[in-house]
Design a protein around this motif. Sequence first.
Motif, mmCIF file in Angstrom:
data_model
loop_
_atom_site.group_PDB
_atom_site.id
_atom_site.type_symbol
_atom_site.label_atom_id
_atom_site.label_comp_id
_atom_site.label_asym_id
_atom_site.label_seq_id
_atom_site.Cartn_x
_atom_site.Cartn_y
_atom_site.Cartn_z
ATOM 1 N N UNK A 101 0.821 -1.211 0.000
ATOM 2 C CA UNK A 101 0.000 0.000 0.000
ATOM 3 C C UNK A 101 0.859 1.266 0.000
ATOM 4 N N UNK A 102 2.026 1.178 0.627
ATOM 5 C CA UNK A 102 2.908 2.343 0.688
ATOM 6 C C UNK A 102 3.608 2.613 -0.636
ATOM 7 N N UNK A 103 3.725 1.578 -1.467
ATOM 8 C CA UNK A 103 4.503 1.726 -2.704
ATOM 9 C C UNK A 103 3.663 1.664 -3.975
ATOM 10 N N UNK A 104 2.422 1.174 -3.878
ATOM 11 C CA UNK A 104 1.586 0.994 -5.064
ATOM 12 C C UNK A 104 0.300 1.794 -4.949
ATOM 13 N N UNK A 105 -0.031 2.526 -6.014
ATOM 14 C CA UNK A 105 -1.262 3.315 -6.027
ATOM 15 C C UNK A 105 -2.490 2.431 -6.189
ATOM 16 N N UNK A 106 -2.361 1.370 -6.979
ATOM 17 C CA UNK A 106 -3.509 0.537 -7.335
ATOM 18 C C UNK A 106 -3.148 -0.948 -7.176
ATOM 19 N N UNK B 159 1.980 -13.826 -11.270
ATOM 20 C CA UNK B 159 3.198 -13.082 -11.563
ATOM 21 C C UNK B 159 3.068 -12.350 -12.893
ATOM 22 N N UNK B 160 2.510 -13.027 -13.889
ATOM 23 C CA UNK B 160 2.350 -12.410 -15.210
ATOM 24 C C UNK B 160 1.379 -11.231 -15.174
ATOM 25 N N UNK B 161 0.445 -11.264 -14.241
ATOM 26 C CA UNK B 161 -0.570 -10.208 -14.143
ATOM 27 C C UNK B 161 -0.179 -9.104 -13.163
ATOM 28 N N UNK B 162 1.000 -9.186 -12.589
ATOM 29 C CA UNK B 162 1.449 -8.141 -11.687
ATOM 30 C C UNK B 162 0.805 -8.153 -10.325
ATOM 31 N N UNK B 163 0.335 -9.315 -9.873
ATOM 32 C CA UNK B 163 -0.254 -9.415 -8.538
ATOM 33 C C UNK B 163 0.813 -9.095 -7.494
ATOM 34 N N UNK C 112 -10.644 -2.942 5.583
ATOM 35 C CA UNK C 112 -10.400 -1.780 6.439
ATOM 36 C C UNK C 112 -9.237 -0.944 5.923
ATOM 37 N N UNK C 113 -8.438 -1.524 4.998
ATOM 38 C CA UNK C 113 -7.331 -0.797 4.380
ATOM 39 C C UNK C 113 -7.734 -0.184 3.045
ATOM 40 N N UNK C 114 -9.026 -0.232 2.723
ATOM 41 C CA UNK C 114 -9.517 0.382 1.494
ATOM 42 C C UNK C 114 -9.396 -0.476 0.257
ATOM 43 N N UNK C 115 -9.319 -1.781 0.439
ATOM 44 C CA UNK C 115 -9.178 -2.706 -0.684
ATOM 45 C C UNK C 115 -10.471 -3.479 -0.865
ATOM 46 N N UNK C 116 -11.060 -3.390 -2.064
ATOM 47 C CA UNK C 116 -12.285 -4.149 -2.319
ATOM 48 C C UNK C 116 -11.954 -5.618 -2.541
ATOM 49 N N UNK C 117 -12.832 -6.483 -2.054
ATOM 50 C CA UNK C 117 -12.640 -7.926 -2.201
ATOM 51 C C UNK C 117 -13.695 -8.471 -3.145
ATOM 52 N N UNK C 118 -13.236 -9.124 -4.210
ATOM 53 C CA UNK C 118 -14.118 -9.651 -5.255
ATOM 54 C C UNK C 118 -14.032 -11.166 -5.245
ATOM 55 N N UNK C 119 -15.164 -11.828 -5.069
ATOM 56 C CA UNK C 119 -15.208 -13.285 -5.022
ATOM 57 C C UNK C 119 -15.557 -13.853 -6.390
ATOM 58 N N UNK C 120 -14.790 -14.831 -6.822
ATOM 59 C CA UNK C 120 -15.089 -15.551 -8.053
ATOM 60 C C UNK C 120 -15.997 -16.726 -7.712
ATOM 61 N N UNK C 121 -17.257 -16.630 -8.081
ATOM 62 C CA UNK C 121 -18.216 -17.662 -7.716
ATOM 63 C C UNK C 121 -19.358 -17.724 -8.715
ATOM 64 N N UNK C 122 -19.818 -18.934 -8.978
ATOM 65 C CA UNK C 122 -20.987 -19.081 -9.845
ATOM 66 C C UNK C 122 -22.257 -18.635 -9.136
ATOM 67 N N UNK D 63 -10.346 -0.779 -11.400
ATOM 68 C CA UNK D 63 -9.462 0.376 -11.365
ATOM 69 C C UNK D 63 -9.459 1.020 -9.992
ATOM 70 N N UNK D 64 -9.242 0.216 -9.007
ATOM 71 C CA UNK D 64 -9.110 0.622 -7.618
ATOM 72 C C UNK D 64 -8.406 -0.516 -6.883
ATOM 73 N N UNK D 65 -7.858 -0.270 -5.705
ATOM 74 C CA UNK D 65 -7.198 -1.358 -4.978
ATOM 75 C C UNK D 65 -8.142 -2.553 -4.799
ATOM 76 N N UNK D 66 -7.684 -3.726 -5.221
ATOM 77 C CA UNK D 66 -8.585 -4.881 -5.286
ATOM 78 C C UNK D 66 -7.895 -6.154 -4.818
ATOM 79 N N UNK D 67 -8.716 -7.067 -4.342
ATOM 80 C CA UNK D 67 -8.268 -8.417 -4.004
ATOM 81 C C UNK D 67 -9.272 -9.400 -4.578
ATOM 82 N N UNK D 68 -8.791 -10.350 -5.343
ATOM 83 C CA UNK D 68 -9.632 -11.404 -5.916
ATOM 84 C C UNK D 68 -9.483 -12.640 -5.046
#
Length: 249
Positions: free
Chosen positions: A92-97, A120-124, A169-179, A191-196
């Motif tokens: 969070x200190x080094x990455x904007x998104x 790694x290829x996607x820059x996670x 609580x750190x401002x990162x949205x969490x997106x669940x991959x689910x049917x 286009x915002x801080x995200x976690x899959x």
Amino acid sequence: MNKHNSSHIYGIRSILEAIIAEQPINKIFLQKGLKGELFMELESAIRKNGISVSYVPIEKLNRLTRNNHQGAVAQISPVKFHVFETLIESVLASEKNPLFLLLDQVSDVRNFGAIIRTAECCGVHGIIIPKNGAAPVTDDTVKTSAGAAFTVPMAKVDHLKDALFYLQSSGIQVVAATEKAEDDIYAVDFNQPSAVIMGSEDKGISPSILNMVDYRAKLPLMGNIGSLNVSVACGVFLYEAVRQRINQI
């Protein structure tokens, strides 16, 4: 003496020393029915450090090593895991998104390796897994990841629920991959801080985790088969995030 090879440590005292030295231990196998003061000390250290453990017949231990294992064999990770909170704050200190990936009980080491390679290829910026129930990082994992396991930061947590709460609580949205979702992935704004978060091969994401996420998203499936392999699905999700972010550069 610290007895070990490239992937295992054997002997009660040696494993205790490895725990004290904070070696990256995937799992410890203990002989069923074994007793003794030193053995109980090892059990206490395992519980205190939240290390995954299985009680197995002596035949299992004999297959893991031909050496004098004394009823205890530890499987060592070839990579060192980061402290979860430190990893998140550093990114969070080094990455904007930033983009994170959480795996809920993905148990196949080759699926795990393929996911790490794609991440790694996607820059996670970090992969988070639970201490118990997740696939370990083994030599097969590293091989399948094409070495990406050495470059993508990874962290283990006691409970994914706590990790989700910390991320949110750190401002990162969490997106669940689910049917079990009404919207497909293309409706999610990455286009915002995200976690899959991806679920296990057989059960998907646990209901208690699904109840906590910010968004649920599914992949549109045109054929008759109801789901994709988890590593393939993960790739589609991560590359949708990449597509959106490239368009904003």
